[in-house]
Write a protein that holds these residues in place. Structure first.
Motif, PDB file in Angstrom:
ATOM      1  N   SER A 179      -8.490   4.399  -9.030  1.00 17.26           N
ATOM      2  CA  SER A 179      -9.119   4.139 -10.324  1.00 17.26           C
ATOM      3  C   SER A 179      -9.345   2.643 -10.521  1.00 17.26           C
ATOM      4  O   SER A 179      -8.935   1.803  -9.701  1.00 17.26           O
ATOM      5  CB  SER A 179      -8.239   4.680 -11.455  1.00 17.26           C
ATOM      6  OG  SER A 179      -7.147   3.807 -11.698  1.00 17.26           O
ATOM      7  N   LEU A 223       3.510   5.509 -19.037  1.00 20.38           N
ATOM      8  CA  LEU A 223       2.094   5.777 -18.787  1.00 20.38           C
ATOM      9  C   LEU A 223       1.885   6.464 -17.446  1.00 20.38           C
ATOM     10  O   LEU A 223       0.985   7.303 -17.313  1.00 20.38           O
ATOM     11  CB  LEU A 223       1.299   4.475 -18.838  1.00 20.38           C
ATOM     12  CG  LEU A 223      -0.217   4.589 -18.578  1.00 20.38           C
ATOM     13  CD1 LEU A 223      -0.885   5.425 -19.665  1.00 20.38           C
ATOM     14  CD2 LEU A 223      -0.857   3.207 -18.499  1.00 20.38           C
ATOM     15  N   GLY A 247      -0.194   9.422 -18.671  1.00 21.74           N
ATOM     16  CA  GLY A 247      -1.585   9.104 -18.384  1.00 21.74           C
ATOM     17  C   GLY A 247      -2.470   9.362 -19.589  1.00 21.74           C
ATOM     18  O   GLY A 247      -2.185   8.920 -20.700  1.00 21.74           O
ATOM     19  N   THR A 248      -3.526  10.141 -19.379  1.00 27.03           N
ATOM     20  CA  THR A 248      -4.451  10.480 -20.467  1.00 27.03           C
ATOM     21  C   THR A 248      -4.263  11.920 -20.936  1.00 27.03           C
ATOM     22  O   THR A 248      -5.173  12.503 -21.526  1.00 27.03           O
ATOM     23  CB  THR A 248      -5.908  10.278 -20.005  1.00 27.03           C
ATOM     24  OG1 THR A 248      -6.153  11.114 -18.851  1.00 27.03           O
ATOM     25  CG2 THR A 248      -6.170   8.824 -19.642  1.00 27.03           C
ATOM     26  N   TYR A 272      -5.092  14.016 -15.283  1.00 32.77           N
ATOM     27  CA  TYR A 272      -4.856  12.960 -16.273  1.00 32.77           C
ATOM     28  C   TYR A 272      -4.167  11.742 -15.664  1.00 32.77           C
ATOM     29  O   TYR A 272      -3.605  10.913 -16.374  1.00 32.77           O
ATOM     30  CB  TYR A 272      -4.024  13.510 -17.434  1.00 32.77           C
ATOM     31  CG  TYR A 272      -4.629  14.736 -18.085  1.00 32.77           C
ATOM     32  CD1 TYR A 272      -5.948  14.728 -18.521  1.00 32.77           C
ATOM     33  CD2 TYR A 272      -3.887  15.905 -18.240  1.00 32.77           C
ATOM     34  CE1 TYR A 272      -6.513  15.855 -19.104  1.00 32.77           C
ATOM     35  CE2 TYR A 272      -4.445  17.030 -18.826  1.00 32.77           C
ATOM     36  CZ  TYR A 272      -5.759  17.002 -19.250  1.00 32.77           C
ATOM     37  OH  TYR A 272      -6.317  18.119 -19.822  1.00 32.77           O
ATOM     38  N   PRO A 315      -3.718   8.178 -14.430  1.00 29.74           N
ATOM     39  CA  PRO A 315      -4.432   6.931 -14.713  1.00 29.74           C
ATOM     40  C   PRO A 315      -4.756   6.118 -13.461  1.00 29.74           C
ATOM     41  O   PRO A 315      -5.615   5.235 -13.505  1.00 29.74           O
ATOM     42  CB  PRO A 315      -3.460   6.165 -15.616  1.00 29.74           C
ATOM     43  CG  PRO A 315      -2.112   6.663 -15.207  1.00 29.74           C
ATOM     44  CD  PRO A 315      -2.304   8.113 -14.844  1.00 29.74           C
ATOM     45  N   SER A 316      -4.088   6.406 -12.353  1.00 28.89           N
ATOM     46  CA  SER A 316      -4.255   5.606 -11.136  1.00 28.89           C
ATOM     47  C   SER A 316      -5.140   6.258 -10.086  1.00 28.89           C
ATOM     48  O   SER A 316      -5.885   5.570  -9.383  1.00 28.89           O
ATOM     49  CB  SER A 316      -2.883   5.307 -10.511  1.00 28.89           C
ATOM     50  OG  SER A 316      -2.126   4.448 -11.331  1.00 28.89           O
ATOM     51  N   THR A 351      -8.006   9.138  -9.151  1.00 25.22           N
ATOM     52  CA  THR A 351      -9.068   9.919  -9.777  1.00 25.22           C
ATOM     53  C   THR A 351      -9.231  11.289  -9.121  1.00 25.22           C
ATOM     54  O   THR A 351      -8.825  11.509  -7.970  1.00 25.22           O
ATOM     55  CB  THR A 351     -10.406   9.174  -9.680  1.00 25.22           C
ATOM     56  OG1 THR A 351     -10.826   9.159  -8.300  1.00 25.22           O
ATOM     57  CG2 THR A 351     -10.284   7.739 -10.184  1.00 25.22           C
TER      58      THR A 351
END
Length: 317
Positions: free
Chosen positions: A163, A195, A199-200, A263, A265-266, A268
């Motif tokens: 990402s 996080l 993540g998301t 989800y 964050p690092s 994809t």
């Protein structure tokens, strides 16, 4: 009713499981915890399941340890022999300062190879999450005859899987002296540790905060900031090795299961789908979960692995 009779009835009731419980796959009773010496280091590992069953070697990510696999072990231990080690510098294994051990992914792989040799593991499924990918692919290229199949859980082998967060991380590789303080602050930050898990994800309430508070405590131990930044500097060798790993996959075509938390964050989702470029028959599942997908999708992951291995072994999962 006298006391001895009541005790006998109580014991019998405890020993007799209801039918619904008998149908469960979960089997914690076989899980055990061990430490052995490899290359002068104490290497900790978790073991579960029958020793004569097909073996799964579970390789953990950063900044976790074999503890991340704990929810999965009892869901597979009825049919499989599970070995989940801690790398040097992680979990309950020895963690000498960088002056006492050269923290590279080559050396982590070498230690885990030593563990498999000591335990007599010559035929196994590699289950790799995050840092487990660089460790496991090195092992696969060194001993391809040992690898029956590969299970990937958010472990990248293609640059499109990295990402935008990696842009800042690559600055550290280019100029370690200028960037090391910022990286240490990130590695030892409770917010960053949280996080990595959430993540998301739109479902933060599903995450056990002990997951990141325990990891934060681990990262706060003496020498950890130096250990992890030293090892992360070597992560650039993983990116440089991606073409070699991809070539091995294309030439070998191992049975492959890819389980990917969307989800993260690092890493994809493109990194998950990229495996099909190398192994067209790869089975890929995008999960409603984060980087550590077991946080949120334990049962789903266990079911996918059981079905995949069931087909591999010619029996129902």
């Amino acid at each position: 009713m006298n006391v001895p009779t009541m005790l006998a009835i109580s014991i019998a009731a405890c020993m007799s499981l209801p039918a619904s419980a008998q149908d469960l796959h979960s089997s914690r009773r076989s899980i055990s915890y061990h430490t052995v010496e490899i290359q002068g280091l104490n290497i900790f590992y978790r073991e579960a399941g029958p020793a004569d069953a097909p073996t799964l070697l579970l390789l953990h990510g950063f900044p976790s340890s074999s503890r991340m696999w704990e929810p999965l072990l009892p869901l597979l231990a009825d049919k499989y022999h599970l070995i989940a080690p801690d790398y040097p510098g992680f979990g309950n294994s020895s963690a000498p300062p960088p002056s006492g051990f050269n923290y590279t992914f080559d050396n982590l792989a070498g230690v885990i190879e030593g563990l498999t040799t000591k335990l007599g593991l010559t035929d196994y499924v590699l289950v790799m999450q995050d840092y487990g990918g660089p460790v496991g692919f090195r092992m696969a290229l060194s001993y391809p005859e040992r690898v029956r199949a590969i299970v990937i859980q958010n472990a990248v082998s293609h640059e499109q899987g990295l990402s935008v967060l990696w842009n800042a991380r690559k600055k550290y590789w280019a100029d370690p002296a200028a960037e090391i303080d910022a990286l240490k602050a990130n590695f030892t930050s409770l917010d960053a540790t949280r996080l990595r898990h959430i993540g998301t994800s739109p479902h933060p309430e599903r995450y056990d905060p002990d997951s990141w508070t325990d990891e934060f405590a681990f990262l706060s131990r003496p020498d950890q900031a130096d250990i992890q930044t030293t090892l992360f500097l070597d992560y650039r060798t993983n990116v440089a090795s991606y073409p070699k790993w991809q070539k091995w996959l294309r030439e070998t075509q191992p049975p492959m299961l890819v389980l990917w938390g969307q989800y993260d964050p690092s890493f994809t989702v493109a990194g998950a789908n990229a495996y099909r470029n190398d192994v067209p028959g790869a089975e890929i599942h995008i999960l409603d979960a984060g980087h550590f997908a077991l946080d949120e999708a334990t049962d789903e992951i266990a079911a996918h692995i059981r079905e995949f291995l069931g087909r591999l072994d010619g029996h129902k999962g």
